[in-house]
Scaffold this active site. Structure first.
Site, PDB file in Angstrom:
ATOM      1  N   ARG A  21       0.862  -1.188   0.000  1.00  0.00           N
ATOM      2  CA  ARG A  21       0.000   0.000   0.000  1.00  0.00           C
ATOM      3  C   ARG A  21       0.898   1.238   0.000  1.00  0.00           C
ATOM      4  NH1 ARG A  21      -3.082   2.903   3.896  1.00  0.00           N
ATOM      5  NH2 ARG A  21      -5.128   3.430   3.102  1.00  0.00           N
ATOM      6  N   SER A  42     -12.971  -3.156  -0.459  1.00  0.00           N
ATOM      7  CA  SER A  42     -13.258  -2.586   0.865  1.00  0.00           C
ATOM      8  C   SER A  42     -14.729  -2.253   0.985  1.00  0.00           C
ATOM      9  CB  SER A  42     -12.488  -1.273   1.070  1.00  0.00           C
ATOM     10  OG  SER A  42     -11.123  -1.511   1.154  1.00  0.00           O
ATOM     11  N   LYS A  49      -5.909   5.609   9.023  1.00  0.00           N
ATOM     12  CA  LYS A  49      -6.506   6.063   7.761  1.00  0.00           C
ATOM     13  C   LYS A  49      -7.518   7.152   8.102  1.00  0.00           C
ATOM     14  CE  LYS A  49      -8.318   4.097   3.453  1.00  0.00           C
ATOM     15  NZ  LYS A  49      -9.576   4.773   3.169  1.00  0.00           N
TER      16      LYS A  49
END
Ligand code: TZP
Ligand code: MG
Length: 206
Positions: free
Chosen positions: A38, A106, A135
């Site tokens: 990521r 997601s 996040k």
């Protein structure tokens, strides 16, 4: 297919104490089911180099998934991609990647989960289960009830993410997660391998 239960590792260049390559090395040694790359704030050229080197570390040991970037996943022949709700739509990604690649999606509601399964997603990333600072735009935690409801409604594997720690992970698994991902609870620790193994034990892994 991403079926094995266990810890799902995601790289985090900023929170990592020692850099993502060392973290991935530890994750692979701790026999994680998946490594997800990521990347953040890095040029596409550097991303490709990093992705290729992580893929090499994962080869024959665990699945290698790239977050968001279908082009990077294709370029380095990753096992698949992970898509958020604002990323490339599943159908377009599937068209580009073909039938053999893994696509995870997601979701944070039952409706999104059902839609992703209907679309053909290979697994669901459900979260954030609990509030998290990792996040910023993740929204508040969906909670264990929503996770359990998604488990009830969907058959594909569930990877739970967001605010997960060694303390709350047993309840997350109990609610139906096949895998758990914990970023800050792992990569900020001195011994990343040991920390991942602690999570693996929750799945009765050695
Ligand atoms: N997606 C939903 S929450 C999250 C991502 C990538 C961050 C999880 O990080 P942490 O530190 O395990 O809460
Ligand atoms: Mg994304």
């Amino acid at each position: 297919m991403i079926t094995p239960r266990g810890y799902y590792f995601i790289t985090h260049p900023v929170l990592s104490g020692r850099g993502i390559r060392d973290d991935v090395k530890d994750a692979v040694t701790a026999e994680v089911t998946v490594v997800q790359y990521r990347p953040k704030n890095i040029s596409t050229r550097d991303m490709l180099k990093e992705a290729a080197s992580i893929k090499k570390m994962c080869r024959g040991k665990c699945l290698f998934i790239v977050n968001d970037r279908v082009d990077v996943a294709l370029a380095v022949s990753a096992d698949g991609v992970h898509l958020g709700q604002s990323d490339m739509p599943y159908a377009l990604a599937r068209r580009m990647l073909g039938d053999k690649k893994i696509i995870g999606v997601s979701v944070s509601t039952v409706r999104e989960a059902e839609a992703a399964e209907r679309d053909g997603a290979d697994y669901l990333g459900v979260g954030p289960v609990f509030p998290t600072d990792t996040k910023k735009d993740a929204g508040k935690g969906v909670g264990l009830k929503v996770l359990a409801k998604i488990r009830e409604k969907c058959r594909i594997p569930i990877v739970a993410i967001g605010g997960i720690t060694l303390e709350n992970a047993p309840r997350v698994i109990e609610a139906g997660a096949d895998s758990v991902c914990a970023i800050s609870a792992v990569v900020t620790k001195k011994d990343v391998k040991k920390e991942i193994k602690r999570f693996q034990h929750l799945f009765n892994k050695k």
